[in-house]
Structures are given as structure tokens and as C-alpha cells.
Design an enzyme around this catalytic site. Structure first.
Site, PDB file in Angstrom:
ATOM      1  N   SER A 121      -4.270  -6.318   1.994  1.00 49.93           N
ATOM      2  CA  SER A 121      -5.361  -5.831   1.153  1.00 49.93           C
ATOM      3  C   SER A 121      -6.412  -5.102   1.976  1.00 49.93           C
ATOM      4  CB  SER A 121      -6.023  -7.001   0.424  1.00 49.93           C
ATOM      5  OG  SER A 121      -6.473  -7.972   1.345  1.00 49.93           O
ATOM      6  N   HIS A 142       0.247  -3.120  -2.628  1.00 48.65           N
ATOM      7  CA  HIS A 142      -0.777  -4.143  -2.769  1.00 48.65           C
ATOM      8  C   HIS A 142      -0.880  -4.631  -4.212  1.00 48.65           C
ATOM      9  CE1 HIS A 142      -5.280  -5.340  -2.748  1.00 48.65           C
ATOM     10  NE2 HIS A 142      -4.520  -6.373  -2.444  1.00 48.65           N
ATOM     11  N   GLU A 154      -1.693  -1.024  -5.899  1.00 51.63           N
ATOM     12  CA  GLU A 154      -2.051   0.094  -5.033  1.00 51.63           C
ATOM     13  C   GLU A 154      -0.858   0.395  -4.128  1.00 51.63           C
ATOM     14  OE1 GLU A 154      -6.857  -0.315  -4.382  1.00 51.63           O
ATOM     15  OE2 GLU A 154      -5.567  -1.799  -3.427  1.00 51.63           O
ATOM     16  N   ASN A 192     -10.569  -3.269  -3.346  1.00 50.13           N
ATOM     17  CA  ASN A 192     -11.284  -4.150  -2.424  1.00 50.13           C
ATOM     18  C   ASN A 192     -12.456  -3.456  -1.746  1.00 50.13           C
ATOM     19  OD1 ASN A 192      -9.736  -6.322  -3.041  1.00 50.13           O
ATOM     20  ND2 ASN A 192      -8.523  -6.314  -1.181  1.00 50.13           N
TER      21      ASN A 192
END
Length: 591
Positions: A121, A142, A154, A192
């Protein structure tokens, strides 16, 4: 080249790894699931059995499909069992050296055309890729937790990833029912990078004792409709994981807002890692349990000892806009006698008409009877002179966000209102102490920030100045509860809780768009489907109004002098051009 994925491998059977196994197996793909030893394999089996058992009990999966899912999963402790997998996804702890070592070994085991994917991440995918002899076949994939539920994935493309590799992985994600977004190899990627700055800010707010953990979390749940408060979310993610992600993001971008708040490292060192350890920002019934139990920080019920609550029977409201109208309706519906003051008789009629229209909708939907509406209206009195507020117990002003105008009003109220009456402002950005200081009773002045529409939104920020008396705070907290609102309490500084956490996040999203890292659509998709937010940042900015957003961001920058809070140039340019969002037909999108 288009690969056919019939068998995949997953390394690491923690919560995320098991979730990824379940996603593949649910979609008819055979899975080889690996852990370091037999005990870890058994733990992983247990997590998968619990997840699928829950789905079975709730009728979300048939018994036949449940059994077929488990039949597709083969467990192992031997990496050699990945030899015939077309894709291997690693989901091991966020340690670069560990991931590089794994990929170096995998590279010698799988077929030359097999794809190697990392679920990292935050760590640089490029660095992981170059640990192999063929970095072109390495990609980031991800998933978001819980993987079987959240749709967003992702797909991280490095500068050396082959075109067919990321295209095949994107197509696979779509086959799994996910919404993939292709992004470059930058720490935090989309979700994130935006989420953890916000979480870190919430920790700093808690660490400085500006507000309690409960009030910070309630603010974002009830004020923004977020599924979880930031501190509860950090406990779920794991404070050790959060620290690693923030630290990686800071080292790569050198953005001070990503420098982990010191308390995170202290808590991790003390073993307070969140739900998984049974204690983090909150205390849990047991390690891994979602049940929060009372601890030393849990607020006591009722009013603080030695503080006597003032009696509130009648309420005054000043203003005739949407917010003022909603506040009048809220208090009258809760049984309070309400006197509202507007600038002229036409404005008075406008408020009464808006309330009648609101009530008609509720009657039509069966949420209100005509008798109840008549009783509410009987408690409302409109006036055009402020002198009508002489006998009310509290006055709530909801006029223009202009300090000079508000100060003139508070000077008047100081002369008009009876001794002991509370004077409240609904300002969302101006210093409340500046309103209090022009009166002879600064101890009676408080912020009471409702959210729009006041009739629907549950949150009220109760904002005390350095001069506000404790009984005034307690009285307003009780008043909020009596009208069905959730009151959160904080000090008098720009943005209070909600805007101070929300707008820097929105500003970061604009900077990400400005840098051409991702499109507005991809960023909105990431935050809605990856983080479960009700609206993406650009949807929200266009609804709020870009001019309003810019004004709030400028206030925050002026208050905190934090370089990261400086309004994004793109926001300023759009406002200058008159592109203010939905209200003008154009903002970040065209309407």
C-alpha cells in the site's frame, strides 16, 4: 498477449491475504495459498472459514458455492507449489527487504510469462521489481480491506512494467467485479496518499487534547457521513501498519503532513497496535475483537460534578437563510418556543413558507401528522426587531460570515438579552472569541455549529472559547441532545474539528489532480469505492462551492501557518475564472 488466469498464488494469509484468496476463489479461479508454517496456514484457514461462514449465514452465498470456493483453495508452506500459477500476489508485512527477497525467489520458480504482483500500500513497486531478473512482469495490485467487499483495486504500473502485464491485470480485476484504476509508482498511490494525511491530522488533534477520541470520530461520522471515525479506522488498519505507510510516504515526498505523529510510534512500541492487539486508541474486549469496552478515557455519563445546567425553555434565532430556517424548525419540533428575527416581513414570511413546505413533504412521506405540524407552527413566532429576543434563554445567530456584522449583532444582543441568556454563533470559520469580546458577558458566548441541512444532519460542534463558562458548555451540550443532535466539543480555532480535517484532505486531492497523477474521476472512484466515503473529493468540492472551499482553506492556512495547507493554485484559478461548482454549472466538472 492476453493471459488466461485459471490458477493464481497468494503469499501471506493475514486478513488481507485471506481476503484476496476469497476474491479469486469466489470467481472460479484455483488458488494456491501459502504461509510460513503449518500454524500460520491453520490460522489463515480459520479466517477464511469464518468469513465464508458469515456470508453463508446471511444468505449471501449458497452452500454449494461455499463448498466449491473452499475446494478451489490449496494450502501450502512450499513456494515451489507456485510453479504452474499464471499470477502470484504477495500480501506479506510492509517490509521492503522481505518483499524483495520473496520476489527474488519467486522469479526462479514461476514460468517466464507469469505475472508477479505486490499488494503493498506504500512501498515502491519499482524497488521490489528490480529484485527480479525480469522486472517488466512485476506490477502492483493493491486491494482494499475487506477485499471481498470493497470494489476498488489500484493497479500500479512502474516505468518498466510491460504494457500487456498491466492490461491483463486490469482485465483480471474487472473480471473479479472490481473497479481498477491504473496509477504510477508513488508512495500511497491515490487512496492512501489522501487517506493517511487525514488520519495523521486526526491523531495530532487527539494528541494535542483539542478534542476527545470519541468526539473526533463522531464528527467525521455524523458531519461527513464517513463509515468510521479516523481513530477507530486506524485501530482497524493497525497502528504499526499506519506508521510504516506514513513513514514511507514521508521519506519519499518529504511532506511534513505525512510525518507520523509521535504518539503513533510510542503506541506501537508499547504494543498498542489497535484491534489486533486488543488496544489502540480504544480498548477492545479481546485481541481481534471489534467490541469497544470502557477504559480510563471513556467519557463519564451526565454533567460534570459541580456544574449546574441552565434552564432553556425559549430559543431565539437570528437569520432567514437556509441554515436559520432549519434551526428554527429543529428547535420548534423538539418542543421549544422559538422566536426568530429576520430583516423584514417578507423575510419572515419566507421562513414560515419554507418550514410549511418542509412539513408538507414530511406529511406526504408519513413522517409527520398535520396535528403535529400545527403544534410545531404554534411554537414559532417571527419578528423583524431584535428587541423580541429580550426574554429568550438562548439566542442562535445564523447570519452572514462577516466578522464586523456579527460583532455589531453581539453588541446589540448584549444590551437586549436578559442576564444569563446564552449567546451562540453558528459560524464555521470565524473566531468566536472575537464575537465574545465585544460583549460584557464573554462567559455566556459559545459556538453552536450546525451542519446543513440542519433538520437532517445530526452533528453540532459545540465550540468553547477561553472565556466560556463550564455551565454554558454543559447547557448547550444538553440542549443538543434534547433536539436529537450529536454534540461534539472542541476549542475555538479555525475549522473546529470537521473542516480542519476535511478541507486539507480536499486540498491534497486538488494537488494530486494538478500534478496529473490521476484524473478527478479516478480519485473520486478511489475514495468512494476504496475508502467507503459517500462522495469523492471533487464531487464534494463542487457541491460545497469552490469559493467557499477556498475561503475555508485560506482561513486554515492563516490560522496554522502550515505550508501544506496553502490553497492549491488550481483551486484559486478556478475561483478566479468563476467556475464555482454546481451553483455556476461548472467547477471540477461541467453540469
Amino acid at each position: 498477449m492476453s493471459r488466461e488466469f485459471t490458477k493464481v498464488g497468494v503469499i501471506g494469509l493475514g486478513t488481507m491475504g485471506v481476503g484476496i484468496v476469497e476474491v479469486f476463489a469466489r470467481n472460479g479461479i484455483d488458488v494456491v495459498a501459502m504461509e510460513v508454517d503449518d500454524a500460520a496456514v491453520e490460522r489463515g484457514k480459520g479466517v477464511l472459514a469464518k468469513s465464508t461462514g458469515r456470508a453463508l449465514d446471511r444468505g449471501k452465498i449458497a452452500q454449494e458455492d461455499h463448498d466449491a470456493l473452499h475446494a478451489r483453495v490449496t494450502y501450502t508452506t512450499d513456494m515451489g507449489d507456485f510453479a504452474d500459477c499464471q499470477l502470484v500476489v504477495e500480501a506479506v508485512p510492509e517490509q521492503l527487504h522481505l518483499k524483495k527477497e520473496l520476489f527474488g525467489r519467486l522469479d526462479t520458480i514461476v514460468a517466464p510469462d507469469a505475472i508477479l504482483a505486490t499488494n503493498t500500500s506504500s512501498l515502491p513497486v519499482t524497488e521490489i521489481a528490480v529484485a527480479t531478473s525480469n522486472p517488466k512482469r512485476v506490477v502492483g495490485m493493491h486491494f482494499f480491506n475487506p477485499a471481498p467487499v470493497l470494489q476498488f483495486v489500484e493497479v500500479i504500473r512502474t516505468v518498466i512494467t510491460a504494457d500487456d502485464v498491466f492490461e491483463d491485470v486490469k482485465a483480471l480485476a474487472e473480471r473479479l467485479g472490481k473497479k481498477p484504476v491504473i496509477v504510477g509508482d508513488k508512495a500511497g498511490f491515490i487512496a492512501n496518499a489522501l487517506l493517511f494525511g487525514y488520519l495523521n491530522h486526526a491523531v495530532a488533534m487527539y494528541e494535542s487534547k483539542y478534542a476527545t477520541r470519541e468526539d473526533i470520530d463522531a464528527s467525521m461520522r455524523f458531519g461527513c457521513g464517513y463509515p468510521m471515525g479516523p481513530l477507530a479506522l486506524l485501530d482497524l488498519i493497525g497502528l504499526d501498519t499506519a506508521y510504516e505507510i506514513l513513514d514511507t510516504m514521508y521519506k519519499q515526498g518529504r511532506d511534513r503532513l505525512h510525518a507520523p505523529s509521535p504518539i503513533i510510534k510510542q503506541m506501537v512500541s508499547a504494543g498498542l497496535k489497535g484491534r489486533k492487539s486488543g488496544r489502540g486508541f480504544y480498548t477492545y474486549a479481546a485481541a481481534g475483537s471489534p467490541e469497544v469496552v470502557a477504559d480510563a478515557q471513556t467519557p463519564a455519563e451526565g454533567t460534570r460534578a459541580g456544574v449546574e445546567v441552565r434552564t432553556i425553555e425559549s430559543v431565539g434565532v437570528i437569520g432567514s437563510g437556509t441554515m436559520a430556517t432549519g434551526i428554527v424548525e429543529v428547535f420548534a419540533k423538539a418542543g421549544y418556543a422559538v422566536t426568530f428575527v429576520a430583516r423584514g416581513q417578507d423575510k419572515v414570511e419566507g421562513v414560515l413558507s419554507a418550514i410549511a413546505k418542509s412539513q408538507a413533504k414530511m406529511i406526504e412521506r408519513g413522517r409527520l401528522t398535520q396535528e403535529e405540524a400545527d403544534a410545531i407552527n404554534g411554537r414559532i413566532m417571527g419578528a423583524t426587531e431584535r428587541a423580541a429576543l429580550g426574554d429568550v434563554d438562548i439566542v442562535v445567530e445564523a447570519i452572514a460570515e462577516d466578522l464586523a456584522i456579527k460583532q455589531d449583532l453581539f453588541r446589540d444582543l448584549d444590551q437586549i438579552c436578559k442576564p444569563g441568556a446564552i449567546l451562540a454563533t453558528t459560524t464555521s470559520s470565524l473566531p468566536i472569541i472575537d464575537c465574545a469580546k465585544v460583549t460584557s458577558r464573554p462567559g455566556d458566548v459559545i459556538g453552536m455549529h450546525f451542519f446543513n441541512p440542519a433538520q437532517i444532519m445530526k452533528l453540532v460542534e459545540v465550540v468553547h472559547t477561553v472565556a466560556t463558562e463550564p455551565d454554558v458548555v454543559a447547557t448547550v451540550q444538553n440542549l443538543c441532545a434534547s433536539v436529537g443532535k450529536v454534540a461534539v466539543t472542541c476549542g475555538d480555532r479555525s475549522g473546529f474539528i470537521v473542516n480542519a480535517l476535511l478541507f486539507p484532505y480536499l486540498n491534497d486531492a486538488i494537488k494530486m489532480l494538478e500534478a496529473n497523477y490521476a484524473s478527478a474521476d479516478d480519485i473520486d472512484t478511489a475514495m468512494k469505492t476504496g475508502c467507503g466515503l459517500p462522495m469523492g473529493p471533487f464531487e464534494l468540492l463542487d457541491v460545497v462551492g469552490l469559493d467557499v472551499s477556498l475561503a475555508i482553506q485560506k482561513e486554515l492556512y492563516l490560522e496554522f501557518r502550515e505550508p501544506g495547507y496553502a490553497p492549491a493554485p488550481l483551486l484559486e484559478h478556478l475561483v478566479t475564472a468563476g467556475y464555482l461548482g454546481r451553483k455556476t454549472g461548472r467547477g471540477f466538472r461541467t453540469y
